[in-house]
Scaffold this motif. Structure first.
Motif, PDB file in Angstrom:
ATOM      1  N   ALA A 145       0.842  -1.203   0.000  1.00 30.41           N
ATOM      2  CA  ALA A 145       0.000   0.000   0.000  1.00 30.41           C
ATOM      3  C   ALA A 145       0.875   1.250   0.000  1.00 30.41           C
ATOM      4  O   ALA A 145       1.979   1.249   0.557  1.00 30.41           O
ATOM      5  N   ARG A 146       0.411   2.316  -0.629  1.00 33.42           N
ATOM      6  CA  ARG A 146       1.096   3.615  -0.696  1.00 33.42           C
ATOM      7  C   ARG A 146       2.509   3.511  -1.274  1.00 33.42           C
ATOM      8  O   ARG A 146       3.426   4.186  -0.849  1.00 33.42           O
ATOM      9  N   SER A 147       2.662   2.623  -2.267  1.00 33.25           N
ATOM     10  CA  SER A 147       4.010   2.438  -2.822  1.00 33.25           C
ATOM     11  C   SER A 147       4.039   2.446  -4.346  1.00 33.25           C
ATOM     12  O   SER A 147       4.978   1.936  -4.941  1.00 33.25           O
ATOM     13  N   SER A 165       7.136   0.405  -7.718  1.00 34.90           N
ATOM     14  CA  SER A 165       6.227  -0.174  -6.746  1.00 34.90           C
ATOM     15  C   SER A 165       7.024  -0.992  -5.740  1.00 34.90           C
ATOM     16  O   SER A 165       7.831  -1.835  -6.135  1.00 34.90           O
ATOM     17  N   THR A 172       7.790   0.687   3.349  1.00 35.03           N
ATOM     18  CA  THR A 172       6.420   0.908   3.814  1.00 35.03           C
ATOM     19  C   THR A 172       5.666   1.924   2.960  1.00 35.03           C
ATOM     20  O   THR A 172       4.442   1.935   2.955  1.00 35.03           O
ATOM     21  N   CYS A 173       6.399   2.793   2.258  1.00 32.89           N
ATOM     22  CA  CYS A 173       5.788   3.776   1.364  1.00 32.89           C
ATOM     23  C   CYS A 173       6.886   4.375   0.500  1.00 32.89           C
ATOM     24  O   CYS A 173       8.055   4.308   0.845  1.00 32.89           O
ATOM     25  N   THR A 194       7.588   7.608  -2.828  1.00 32.47           N
ATOM     26  CA  THR A 194       7.091   8.632  -3.739  1.00 32.47           C
ATOM     27  C   THR A 194       8.266   9.213  -4.515  1.00 32.47           C
ATOM     28  O   THR A 194       9.419   9.063  -4.125  1.00 32.47           O
ATOM     29  N   THR A 215       4.536   5.895   7.223  1.00 32.94           N
ATOM     30  CA  THR A 215       3.429   5.304   6.463  1.00 32.94           C
ATOM     31  C   THR A 215       3.057   6.090   5.212  1.00 32.94           C
ATOM     32  O   THR A 215       2.366   5.559   4.344  1.00 32.94           O
ATOM     33  N   CYS A 216       3.508   7.339   5.100  1.00 33.12           N
ATOM     34  CA  CYS A 216       3.109   8.150   3.948  1.00 33.12           C
ATOM     35  C   CYS A 216       4.164   9.204   3.652  1.00 33.12           C
ATOM     36  O   CYS A 216       4.722   9.809   4.570  1.00 33.12           O
ATOM     37  N   LYS A 240       4.938  12.521   0.707  1.00 32.19           N
ATOM     38  CA  LYS A 240       4.377  13.341  -0.372  1.00 32.19           C
ATOM     39  C   LYS A 240       5.249  14.568  -0.575  1.00 32.19           C
ATOM     40  O   LYS A 240       5.560  15.282   0.378  1.00 32.19           O
ATOM     41  N   SER A 253       6.350  13.799   5.595  1.00 30.58           N
ATOM     42  CA  SER A 253       6.291  12.390   6.002  1.00 30.58           C
ATOM     43  C   SER A 253       5.292  12.256   7.145  1.00 30.58           C
ATOM     44  O   SER A 253       5.126  13.170   7.946  1.00 30.58           O
TER      45      SER A 253
END
Length: 152
Positions: A41-43, A54, A84-85, A87, A125-126, A128, A138
């Motif tokens: 997820a989120r990858s 990915s 875990t993530c 971008t 976890t995220c 952007k 983050s």
């Protein structure tokens, strides 16, 4: 020259047949599928409109596919732990990945690891980037949201 085609790119963590698929936005038909494992997820990220990235679910590498390549040669970026993530920056200059509590920042054109950032005390976890690619945010399981300057 053909008109640009609007697409949706989707990944699946449980599919046996494909990892990522490109769908026509208007018809919903599948245009292209990329095989090789399952995505976390989120990858899922597109780099400069040329590469699809990915993170492999539960593994310590990032899958890389050249978008225009028909034979779908899959390459891997090995990481120091489970990703875990991830971008990419809008300008395509940087790639960031969360690995446990740390954030890894690479310069894409050289492949050089620029920094390992550790301010979270639980898993990241995220991630952007800002639209101008000068900063990124983050977030983690520790309920912190941190803003990072790429220039520093």
């Amino acid at each position: 020259m053909a008109a640009p085609l609007e697409v949706v790119i989707s990944s699946d963590s449980g599919s046996q047949l494909w990892n990522c698929t490109v769908f026509d936005l208007h018809s919903g038909s599948s245009l292209l599928s990329y095989r090789g494992g399952n995505s976390a997820a989120r990858s899922l990220a597109v780099l400069r409109g040329e590469f699809l990235l990915s993170a492999q679910l539960g593994k310590n590498f990032i899958n890389v596919w050249e978008i225009q390549r028909k034979d779908q040669l899959q390459q891997k970026i090995v990481c120091p732990g489970v990703v875990t993530c991830l971008t990419t920056s809008p300008d395509g200059a940087f790639l960031t990945a969360g690995v446990a509590e740390a954030i890894y920042l690479w310069e894409v054109c050289t492949g050089k690891l620029l920094a390992v950032l550790s301010r979270h005390y639980q898993d990241v976890t995220c991630l952007k980037f800002t639209d101008d690619s000068t900063h990124f945010v983050s977030a983690g399981k520790d309920n912190l949201a941190l803003v990072w300057s790429v220039c520093r």
